[in-house]
Write an enzyme that holds these catalytic residues in place. Structure first.
Site, PDB file in Angstrom:
ATOM      1  N   MET A   1      -0.121   1.098   5.205  1.00  0.00           N
ATOM      2  CA  MET A   1      -0.875   1.362   6.424  1.00  0.00           C
ATOM      3  C   MET A   1      -2.000   0.348   6.564  1.00  0.00           C
ATOM      4  O   MET A   1      -2.590  -0.085   5.574  1.00  0.00           O
ATOM      5  CB  MET A   1      -1.465   2.774   6.366  1.00  0.00           C
ATOM      6  CG  MET A   1      -2.271   3.171   7.590  1.00  0.00           C
ATOM      7  SD  MET A   1      -2.927   4.853   7.469  1.00  0.00           S
ATOM      8  CE  MET A   1      -4.175   4.657   6.204  1.00  0.00           C
TER       9      MET A   1
ATOM     10  N   HIS B   1      -2.544  -1.035  -3.455  1.00  0.00           N
ATOM     11  CA  HIS B   1      -3.697  -0.156  -3.273  1.00  0.00           C
ATOM     12  C   HIS B   1      -3.537   1.072  -4.166  1.00  0.00           C
ATOM     13  O   HIS B   1      -2.660   1.905  -3.940  1.00  0.00           O
ATOM     14  CB  HIS B   1      -3.814   0.294  -1.816  1.00  0.00           C
ATOM     15  CG  HIS B   1      -4.103  -0.830  -0.870  1.00  0.00           C
ATOM     16  ND1 HIS B   1      -3.875  -0.731   0.480  1.00  0.00           N
ATOM     17  CD2 HIS B   1      -4.598  -2.077  -1.078  1.00  0.00           C
ATOM     18  CE1 HIS B   1      -4.224  -1.877   1.060  1.00  0.00           C
ATOM     19  NE2 HIS B   1      -4.657  -2.702   0.137  1.00  0.00           N
TER      20      HIS B   1
ATOM     21  N   SER C   1       0.857  -1.187   0.000  1.00  0.00           N
ATOM     22  CA  SER C   1       0.000   0.000   0.000  1.00  0.00           C
ATOM     23  C   SER C   1       0.895   1.240   0.000  1.00  0.00           C
ATOM     24  O   SER C   1       1.741   1.377  -0.876  1.00  0.00           O
ATOM     25  CB  SER C   1      -0.953  -0.030   1.201  1.00  0.00           C
ATOM     26  OG  SER C   1      -1.855   1.054   1.145  1.00  0.00           O
ATOM     27  N   THR C   2       0.768   2.111   0.999  1.00  0.00           N
ATOM     28  CA  THR C   2       1.535   3.356   1.032  1.00  0.00           C
ATOM     29  C   THR C   2       3.038   3.086   0.943  1.00  0.00           C
ATOM     30  O   THR C   2       3.583   2.340   1.747  1.00  0.00           O
ATOM     31  CB  THR C   2       1.240   4.124   2.330  1.00  0.00           C
ATOM     32  OG1 THR C   2      -0.164   4.194   2.506  1.00  0.00           O
ATOM     33  CG2 THR C   2       1.829   5.520   2.277  1.00  0.00           C
TER      34      THR C   2
ATOM     35  N   ASP D   1      -4.458  -4.928   5.787  1.00  0.00           N
ATOM     36  CA  ASP D   1      -4.789  -5.721   4.599  1.00  0.00           C
ATOM     37  C   ASP D   1      -3.609  -6.613   4.219  1.00  0.00           C
ATOM     38  O   ASP D   1      -2.476  -6.146   4.120  1.00  0.00           O
ATOM     39  CB  ASP D   1      -5.149  -4.794   3.434  1.00  0.00           C
ATOM     40  CG  ASP D   1      -5.647  -5.558   2.215  1.00  0.00           C
ATOM     41  OD1 ASP D   1      -6.243  -6.633   2.391  1.00  0.00           O
ATOM     42  OD2 ASP D   1      -5.435  -5.072   1.088  1.00  0.00           O
TER      43      ASP D   1
END
Length: 349
Positions: free
Chosen positions: A284, A191, A165-166, A287
């Site tokens: 973050m 993401h 993600s991030t 998931d």
């Protein structure tokens, strides 16, 4: 303690909208706004914000030029506010390469959920950015060249699954650019909203020896290829006529995301089992932890990015704490760890 944010945009309307959205929950304090990079430079010095939001198209200096200078001279977490155009997607990915933590897409007329969804997403990204380690990343960029990863040839039916993600845009690029061209198929859930994943895959394809594409439904998964989950679609793996294939679906969000890392990893655990290897990278939230644990329980070797190299040590931390991770490693070593696990599979076959 509230998160101090500086909003940089040449549009007075956008500055007002962003400021209002950020202040909604009370834990984010917009300490100032700036109309262009020159104004922003002075206000960053005076206000010392925790996070900066930055538009790309601005007068006096392009947002990308400003970002490049900022990350070299005064590393500060930056969230880009981007337009959903092909040009906007390319510039946004370049911003992430230059050191921006994340981005949000400006809401458009067809934006699902409208301004409220945009605001909630923006606040979440600001909170993640405030926890990110951009100074650590800026100093770690000067690396000695690493030895090339040995062959990752593996038995037919093997698969690599990666979730992030991030900070994942750079982390995935680091892993894929080190993978040998004879590796098994790689499936990736990052993401990212619709409109950006195609350009992300194309950018990876430009800088990696592997062939990288945005996944399409029922696309066969081939060795030497990597498949990026399409924005706003879940990516799953299925076995059909003896061959691994990609399946796309727009069923409900899982762990708050679509694509979801959990959805991808769970399908890999079920379909590929011990012939898979998996890696969970910076991001973050949680998931991927559940899916990666299922992969490990199915016999797959699993790797988590370590805290020192993760821009946001959220997803890898939860996965490690829940017993989903066999080993942790710095991002630049993950390709080698995955290749080693694949070679063990080959020798055991």
């Amino acid at each position: 303690m509230s998160i101090k944010v500086l909003v940089v945009d040449d549009s007075a309307l956008i500055r007002e909208v962003l400021s209002r959205m950020l202040a909604r929950d009370g834990d984010i304090d917009v300490v100032g706004t700036a109309t262009d990079p020159m104004d922003a430079r002075e206000k960053i010095k005076a206000l010392n914000p925790d996070v900066v939001t930055l538009d790309i198209e601005m007068p006096n200096m392009n947002g990308l030029q400003f970002l490049d200078r900022l990350m070299r001279l005064r590393p500060t977490p930056v969230v880009m506010v981007s337009t959903l155009t092909k040009k906007g997607a390319s510039e946004t990915l370049l911003a992430l390469e230059l050191g921006a933590v994340d981005f949000v897409a400006k809401p458009s007329a067809e934006f699902e959920g409208g301004i409220e969804v945009f605001g909630a997403n923006l606040r979440d990204k600001i909170r993640a950015a405030a926890k990110s380690d951009v100074r650590g990343r800026s100093t770690s960029r000067v690396e000695t060249p690493k030895a090339p990863v040995k062959t990752a040839a593996a038995p037919a039916g093997a698969l690599i699954a990666i979730g992030a993600s991030t900070g994942g845009v750079e982390a995935i690029r680091t892993v894929l650019s080190s993978m040998p061209v004879d590796c098994p198929p790689i499936v990736i859930a990052q993401h990212m909203p619709a409109g950006f994943t195609g350009r992300f895959a194309a950018r990876l394809d430009e800088v990696c020896a592997l062939s990288v594409v945005e996944a399409e439904d029922r696309m066969p998964l081939l060795p030497g290829h990597a498949y990026v989950a399409r924005g706003d679609f879940h990516l799953r793996v299925e076995r059909s006529s003896g061959q691994l294939k990609a399946r796309l679906g727009q069923d409900e969000l899982t762990s708050g995301h679509r694509p979801s890392v959990d959805v991808l990893f769970e399908s890999v655990a079920r379909v590929v089992g011990p012939m898979a290897v998996g890696a969970i990278l910076t991001g973050m939230g949680r998931d991927g932890a559940r899916g990666l644990k299922l992969m490990r329980e199915a016999g797959a070797h699993t790797v988590g990015q370590n805290q020192a190299s993760a821009l946001v040590y959220g997803m890898p931390r939860v996965a490690f704490e829940e017993g989903a991770v066999v080993e942790q490693a710095p991002v630049e070593a993950i390709a080698a760890r995955l290749a080693s696990a694949l070679m063990r599979l080959k020798s055991a076959a």
